[in-house]
Each structure stands twice: as C-alpha cells, then as structure tokens.
Design a protein around this motif. Structure first.
Motif, PDB file in Angstrom:
ATOM      1  N   LEU A  87       0.831  -1.207   0.000  1.00 12.15           N
ATOM      2  CA  LEU A  87       0.000   0.000   0.000  1.00 12.15           C
ATOM      3  C   LEU A  87       0.863   1.254   0.000  1.00 12.15           C
ATOM      4  CD1 LEU A  87      -2.872  -0.912   2.493  1.00 12.15           C
ATOM      5  CD2 LEU A  87      -3.032  -0.669   0.011  1.00 12.15           C
ATOM      6  N   ALA A  88       1.908   1.244   0.800  1.00  9.21           N
ATOM      7  CA  ALA A  88       2.818   2.388   0.874  1.00  9.21           C
ATOM      8  C   ALA A  88       4.136   1.926   1.465  1.00  9.21           C
ATOM      9  CB  ALA A  88       2.220   3.515   1.725  1.00  9.21           C
ATOM     10  N   TRP A  89       5.200   2.589   1.065  1.00 10.50           N
ATOM     11  CA  TRP A  89       6.508   2.240   1.592  1.00 10.50           C
ATOM     12  C   TRP A  89       6.518   2.404   3.114  1.00 10.50           C
ATOM     13  CZ3 TRP A  89      10.719   4.922  -1.931  1.00 10.50           C
ATOM     14  CH2 TRP A  89      10.487   4.572  -3.262  1.00 10.50           C
ATOM     15  N   GLU A 146       9.422   7.649   0.231  1.00 11.89           N
ATOM     16  CA  GLU A 146       8.443   7.505  -0.849  1.00 11.89           C
ATOM     17  C   GLU A 146       7.923   8.867  -1.294  1.00 11.89           C
ATOM     18  OE1 GLU A 146       4.408   5.002  -1.954  1.00 11.89           O
ATOM     19  OE2 GLU A 146       4.838   5.439   0.154  1.00 11.89           O
ATOM     20  N   ILE A 147       7.659   9.752  -0.347  1.00 13.25           N
ATOM     21  CA  ILE A 147       7.174  11.092  -0.694  1.00 13.25           C
ATOM     22  C   ILE A 147       8.211  11.829  -1.530  1.00 13.25           C
ATOM     23  CG2 ILE A 147       6.486  13.328   0.245  1.00 13.25           C
ATOM     24  CD1 ILE A 147       5.362  11.834   2.669  1.00 13.25           C
ATOM     25  N   LEU A 152       4.935   0.810   5.542  1.00 16.64           N
ATOM     26  CA  LEU A 152       3.818   0.318   6.368  1.00 16.64           C
ATOM     27  C   LEU A 152       4.101  -1.094   6.870  1.00 16.64           C
ATOM     28  CD1 LEU A 152       0.584   1.594   4.568  1.00 16.64           C
ATOM     29  CD2 LEU A 152       1.840   2.597   6.494  1.00 16.64           C
ATOM     30  N   TRP A 181      11.039   5.048   5.449  1.00 15.99           N
ATOM     31  CA  TRP A 181      10.534   4.593   4.156  1.00 15.99           C
ATOM     32  C   TRP A 181       9.395   5.483   3.658  1.00 15.99           C
ATOM     33  CZ3 TRP A 181      12.767   1.980   0.626  1.00 15.99           C
ATOM     34  CH2 TRP A 181      13.605   0.914   0.898  1.00 15.99           C
ATOM     35  N   LEU A 182       8.501   5.875   4.554  1.00 15.65           N
ATOM     36  CA  LEU A 182       7.382   6.740   4.162  1.00 15.65           C
ATOM     37  C   LEU A 182       7.883   8.082   3.636  1.00 15.65           C
ATOM     38  CD1 LEU A 182       4.803   6.042   7.013  1.00 15.65           C
ATOM     39  CD2 LEU A 182       4.496   5.546   4.584  1.00 15.65           C
ATOM     40  N   TRP A 207       9.815   0.010  -4.602  1.00 15.35           N
ATOM     41  CA  TRP A 207       8.524  -0.321  -3.996  1.00 15.35           C
ATOM     42  C   TRP A 207       8.437  -1.833  -3.742  1.00 15.35           C
ATOM     43  CZ3 TRP A 207       3.335   1.697  -6.511  1.00 15.35           C
ATOM     44  CH2 TRP A 207       2.274   1.426  -5.648  1.00 15.35           C
TER      45      TRP A 207
END
Length: 271
Positions: free
Chosen positions: A21-23, A43-44, A25, A39-40, A77
């Motif tokens: 779903l997202a880096w 990703e941004i 998580l 990681w979040l 990802w």
C-alpha cells in the motif's frame, strides 16, 4: 498483557499487503517505527522527484530519464515490500508458525507497472526529436481544414499556421479535382494518404522537413531474381510545404539546465 508475555509475530501476509500500500507500512506493522517512517518519507521524496523529472523532461531529448526514474521507483517499492515480508517470515518461524502464501500479492504491482509503462509513452516524447515533432505536426495538420489549430507544443506562430493552412488548401483542391488517390476526403486524415515527408538534419540542433505530394506508379520487380511481379512506387509530384525545425534548451522547473533540448517548428514556408 503481562510483562513476561511475548508479542505475537506479525502475519507475513498482512505485512506484505501493508507494504504494498505504501513504503514503510510493513516495517511499522513489524514494530520498526524508525525504518517505517524513513521509508514513508523516502516515498514522498521519490514520488516528488519522479513527478519533477516527468514535468521537466518527458517531452525533451532526455525523455528516458523520467521513464527510468519511474521504473526505479517501482523496483524500490517491490524491494521494500519483499524485505518486510521476509522479516515477517523469519519472525513467524521463530515463533513456530507456518509462513503465509501471500507472496502472490506482489502481482498487484503489475498494475502500476502497466500504467506507467504504457501511459508514459502516450503523453511523452512529442518533442524528443525532429521526427517526433514532425509526427506531431502531421497528426494535427488536418484539423486546420475544420478551423482548428496545430498542437500548441509545436511552437508554430500565426504566420507558420497560415502557411500550413494554405498548403492544406492546395491539397484539398487536388483531392477535389481527383488528382489524388481515390477515396481521399477533404476533411479527414485520408487527405494525407498521398503525402510524404522527408526529414533532413543539419547538425545536432537544426532540421528541415519537406512535405511532398506523390503519385503511385506500378513498376516491374522480381522476387528472388526469378519470379516477376510489380510494385507500387511513390514518385514525387509537388512540394507543398517546407518545415524548419530547431532544438531549444529545455530547463527543468526552477531553471535547472541539464542539457536537455526540446524540438520546435520555427518556420513554415512554401516553395
């Protein structure tokens, strides 16, 4: 939960689905807060970088840079999801559990891969070279017959558009007189059936495209030097238009110049 009770290991399938779903998580589900937040944030930043490169370079001679950046984004990802999944599997094995069969969830990444791999080429590369610019011109040129305009990305000024419209009017008259191939239409792309465009480059930043009406003649030919036959060969009949193209520097948003160029039609003349 008592102080001596050990926390149950995270389910590998759930960890994998979250990581897809997202880096990060998946790392957060494993209790690794620092790496998960890192990681979040990564990703941004990575998504912003890909968007920045796409906006600035997709329609330039460096069009492959944003494409490769997007592909690397998808690779990272998948990699972070796989790493989180393997970590969850090790934790489950240590707790005497059976590994989940959720690895098939990785196939969901083929959706963004297909979107990026196909959608990118639909909207990019229109000014990546003189041939691409000429193709863009050919696609929008017939719209002048219905009062439309050329693609704004070509950079053609009002004088050039008027010259292109005049050349198109000549082509319409040839169609009305029956000079062109049967089935031509004065208001559709069929009008360009008997048109050929020859591109000549002059250095690395200039080119000329000659738009010519051709006639098809049947000429004898041989297959394997034994069997006789005939071929339809286009023969130049009349030059309608000459397009002059030039490559201009294409800086990134903010004025950063990496050396990329964007091809434009700077002039259109008639013989």
């Amino acid at each position: 939960m008592s102080a001596g009770t050990k926390a149950a290991p995270a389910n590998p399938g759930s960890v994998l689905r979250l990581a897809l779903l997202a880096w990060g998580l998946g790392d957060l589900a494993l209790g690794r807060r620092t790496s998960g937040v890192a990681w979040l944030m990564a990703e941004i930043v990575a998504a912003g970088l890909v968007a920045y490169l796409f906006i600035g370079l997709a329609n330039t001679t460096w069009y492959l840079v944003p494409f490769v950046a997007g592909a690397l984004f998808l690779v990272v990802w998948a990699t972070q999801a796989a790493v989180a999944y393997r970590s969850a599997l090790r934790g489950q094995a240590a707790a005497d559990g059976s590994p989940s069969r959720a690895a098939a969830a990785m196939a969901w990444l083929t959706i963004p891969l297909l979107i990026w791999g196909t959608g990118f080429w639909l909207v990019s590369g229109s000014a990546a070279g003189p041939a691409a610019a000429v193709d863009q011109f050919e696609s929008s040129w017939p719209s002048l017959a219905a009062g439309g305009r050329l693609d704004p990305q070509l950079g053609v000024d009002a004088k050039g558009s008027a010259t292109a419209a005049a050349a198109l009017s000549i082509l319409q008259r040839l169609c009305a007189r029956g000079t062109l191939s049967s089935g031509c239409s004065a208001s559709t792309r069929d009008l360009l059936r008997d048109v050929r465009i020859a591109l000549t480059t002059a250095g690395s930043d200039m080119a000329t495209a000659t738009v010519t009406v051709v006639a098809f003649e049947r000429r004898p030919s041989q297959f394997l030097g034994i069997f006789g036959g005939s071929d339809l060969v286009p023969v130049p009949r009349q030059t309608l238009l000459v397009l002059h193209l030039r490559a201009f520097p294409a800086p990134l948003p903010g004025g950063l110049q990496l050396g990329a160029q964007r091809w434009r039609i700077v002039d259109a003349t008639t013989p």
